[in-house]
Design a protein around this motif. Sequence first.
Motif, PDB file in Angstrom:
ATOM      1  N   GLU A 103       0.822  -1.214   0.000  1.00  0.00           N
ATOM      2  CA  GLU A 103       0.000   0.000   0.000  1.00  0.00           C
ATOM      3  C   GLU A 103       0.857   1.266   0.000  1.00  0.00           C
ATOM      4  O   GLU A 103       0.347   2.361  -0.164  1.00  0.00           O
ATOM      5  N   ALA A 104       2.152   1.093   0.157  1.00  0.00           N
ATOM      6  CA  ALA A 104       3.046   2.264   0.116  1.00  0.00           C
ATOM      7  C   ALA A 104       4.326   1.850  -0.602  1.00  0.00           C
ATOM      8  O   ALA A 104       4.645   0.664  -0.684  1.00  0.00           O
ATOM      9  N   ALA A 105       5.044   2.856  -1.116  1.00  0.00           N
ATOM     10  CA  ALA A 105       6.294   2.566  -1.822  1.00  0.00           C
ATOM     11  C   ALA A 105       7.304   1.958  -0.859  1.00  0.00           C
ATOM     12  O   ALA A 105       7.413   2.385   0.297  1.00  0.00           O
ATOM     13  N   LEU A 106       8.028   0.948  -1.334  1.00  0.00           N
ATOM     14  CA  LEU A 106       8.981   0.263  -0.456  1.00  0.00           C
ATOM     15  C   LEU A 106      10.433   0.644  -0.753  1.00  0.00           C
ATOM     16  O   LEU A 106      11.346  -0.106  -0.436  1.00  0.00           O
ATOM     17  N   ASP A 107      10.619   1.819  -1.382  1.00  0.00           N
ATOM     18  CA  ASP A 107      11.991   2.272  -1.604  1.00  0.00           C
ATOM     19  C   ASP A 107      12.684   2.429  -0.252  1.00  0.00           C
ATOM     20  O   ASP A 107      12.099   2.913   0.707  1.00  0.00           O
ATOM     21  N   PHE A 108      13.886   2.003  -0.170  1.00  0.00           N
ATOM     22  CA  PHE A 108      14.707   2.138   1.046  1.00  0.00           C
ATOM     23  C   PHE A 108      14.110   1.399   2.237  1.00  0.00           C
ATOM     24  O   PHE A 108      14.257   1.808   3.378  1.00  0.00           O
ATOM     25  N   ALA A 109      13.381   0.303   1.962  1.00  0.00           N
ATOM     26  CA  ALA A 109      12.798  -0.477   3.065  1.00  0.00           C
ATOM     27  C   ALA A 109      13.096  -1.959   2.853  1.00  0.00           C
ATOM     28  O   ALA A 109      12.177  -2.772   2.676  1.00  0.00           O
ATOM     29  N   PRO A 110      14.374  -2.340   2.845  1.00  0.00           N
ATOM     30  CA  PRO A 110      14.717  -3.728   2.512  1.00  0.00           C
ATOM     31  C   PRO A 110      14.143  -4.744   3.494  1.00  0.00           C
ATOM     32  O   PRO A 110      13.781  -5.855   3.088  1.00  0.00           O
ATOM     33  N   ALA A 111      14.018  -4.380   4.770  1.00  0.00           N
ATOM     34  CA  ALA A 111      13.511  -5.353   5.750  1.00  0.00           C
ATOM     35  C   ALA A 111      12.049  -5.684   5.484  1.00  0.00           C
ATOM     36  O   ALA A 111      11.619  -6.832   5.651  1.00  0.00           O
ATOM     37  N   VAL A 112      11.273  -4.683   5.061  1.00  0.00           N
ATOM     38  CA  VAL A 112       9.859  -4.923   4.760  1.00  0.00           C
ATOM     39  C   VAL A 112       9.745  -5.818   3.532  1.00  0.00           C
ATOM     40  O   VAL A 112       8.974  -6.784   3.511  1.00  0.00           O
ATOM     41  N   THR A 113      10.523  -5.473   2.501  1.00  0.00           N
ATOM     42  CA  THR A 113      10.505  -6.296   1.284  1.00  0.00           C
ATOM     43  C   THR A 113      10.889  -7.732   1.622  1.00  0.00           C
ATOM     44  O   THR A 113      10.255  -8.691   1.150  1.00  0.00           O
ATOM     45  N   ALA A 114      11.917  -7.881   2.460  1.00  0.00           N
ATOM     46  CA  ALA A 114      12.381  -9.228   2.823  1.00  0.00           C
ATOM     47  C   ALA A 114      11.294  -9.991   3.580  1.00  0.00           C
ATOM     48  O   ALA A 114      11.090 -11.194   3.357  1.00  0.00           O
TER      49      ALA A 114
END
Lengths: 280, 480
Positions: A103-114
């Motif tokens: 629901e939000a951009a995941l730029d600079f959020a590697p832990a969330v993507t992982a």
Amino acid sequence: VSALRILVSFKVTPDFEALREADWLAGAAHDAARGVETRYVRRVLNCFDESALELALRLSDARAERGFATDLGALSVGGRETQPYLKTLVALGYERAARVEPEAALDFAPAVTASIIAGYATRVDHSDLLLLGCRSGPGDSGTVPFLVAEELGWPCLTQVLEVEPLADDRVRVACMVDDGLLRVTLRLPCVLAVGNAVVSQLRVPTLTDRLARRDKRIDVVSGADLGVDIARELSREPCVLKGLEGIDRARRGVIVGGATPREKARALFDSHLKSALEKL
Amino acid sequence: MDLSREAVVEGLQRLVGPDDVITDEAVLVQSSVDNFRKLQNIFDVHTMPVPAAVVMARSTRQVAEILSFADEHGVNVIPRTGATATEGGLESAVADSVIIDGSAMNQILSIDAYNMQATAQCGVPLQVLEDRAREQGLTTGHSPQSKPVAHMGGLVATRSIGQFSTLYGGIEDMVVGLEAVFPGGRVTRIKNVPRRAAGPDIRHVVIGNEGALCFITEVTVKLFPYFPENNTFLGWTLKDMKTGFEVLREVMVSGYRPSVARVYDPGDAGLHFSHFAEPDDCVLLFMAEGAPGIAKATAEGIDAVVAAHPECTQVDSRYISTWFNDLCWGPDKITAEDERIRQTHNVNRTTEISADWSSINEIYQAARARIVNEIPDITMAGGHSSHSYINGTNMYFNYFFNVVGVGPEEETTKYYLPIIGIICEETLKRGGSIVHHHGIGKARTPWVKEEYGSSYYILETLKHAYDPHGIMNKGTIIPK
């Protein structure tokens, strides 16, 4: 014996090559908080992920030759722009294709993507082997593969260049290391982060392939389905872009003189190569 | 030919010196093909006769001496500059041919900002001439996709066209004069004048001759004022090509002259515009340019024409401008494409035709349907119209296929030529032209007599008159 389940996680990125220097500078000068405007450039597969997707197909082909069954899955964390790529992968023989639309951009959020990738691998896909690119475009931290492996509790190999089947539950992997090529035999499960592999291009499905598999479903999964509260996770990872700065890549050039190629080669040798060779 | 391969090389060395006669085997083998058989170079599998030499010409006098020598001894010559041909025009159809390479004749002789014309030797890259013109606020108005790598001589010889043709025209509308050398070594100059009614326009004997009549050594082209700050981009999505062609026609017939006017079918649009267009969308786009009043009026006029077609949905113009800024192909993109083909065996080919407004959609539909149904291993079949006129437009068929079950040397016979055949047949059936801007080369010679009909007499007579011994690029334009 059930088929080996391979999951490849890939990212669709803006084609940064299509941005002009002026686009980068405009991002740096006027809109640092949002970064460079990439909305208007076409999308491409992250090149490392493209290698991973093709390596998985080749691994599946090689396993089939040995009589081992394989079940390929593809996952992308992203919006509608990932849909054409997922359709292409289905046409190429990926049995499962899904995207998680945050629901939000995941730029600079590697832990969330992982967390999303690990959640999908365990809760939905039940993967035995996970392949993904070692990093993506500018602004990427290169930490996602490690964080995924950490969450899964699986071993992780990086800078993977080749993957070959050995036995039904083992693969032989070639990785680039500081002083050469490391060949490792791995018992699955594991995470493989693909590096600068020679195999860099994904094969292309025919129109007949596309027609035959056009009705296969592309799953759209939410963070909640995976037990990941994306908004909350993002608030824990408050990484924001502070600014952009151009790098001066201009290099000094010399036009080698001479009327003929022979004269030019001689001038180049005398002025630049001779002294270097003498030092050897 | 009355000389051995060695004697040809020795004769050339006497004319231009040994350094400018290249006999390196790798260079010769690579020079036996152009992009028509690009897979042979990519996979290093070669089947064409190997030329005897590539000779670097450095002056008009040298070209004349080489052509005199070739004519005397019956040596087949292949004129070449930037080597970006796509239709086999640079292939050596017979053994021991000589490639006359004009890329070292690379001087810009004048940029005349008062009379608005520039003169360049044949080996000047268009990009170099364009950059020099822009330093003075001028432009050639010529922008083919090959601009970074193509040279002026080859562009004129192949009757090229650029992305801004709807405003500036094709190269035939830009060339005001030139110098060319004919077999036997006769040097001819056509003077630079705005227009003349002194008989037939003999520029057209030279423009588009594809090296089958003469070697172009120098060209003078028009210049135009350059106003990039006024460039205005417009784009729409729509669901069918018929409407797209209709809008293009209405814009042209209304008298507007955008520099770019294109409609892409869904397959081709998917390659460029999938970040804003749906998979079944066509994309219609325009660029208006020129002096402020002209650019503004053109954009407003186009807007009004498209507004009468509510099925067209306007998109943010920055999608179009961003796409446009990355359109030309330099060496980096060519290398990347070669690598993609090497790994995937998935090949991209194009064939461009033209026809009147009544026929173009039928040709597009019929040819595309036949390609999909009759040719195996197709991964994309589509195209776009990119050059429009008052009476019709072009169709640039763009198609990809996987090369399966045959070696790279058989790609042309299994896939490429059959597809060209389909496109040519469907075009000729409806009165169109089988070639809009790439040239006949050698690839489309099987259809050239039908293309010309009774006027083939004129073409054939030109060949016999200017090249009586048949030494100029055998098999190009006129079938071997």
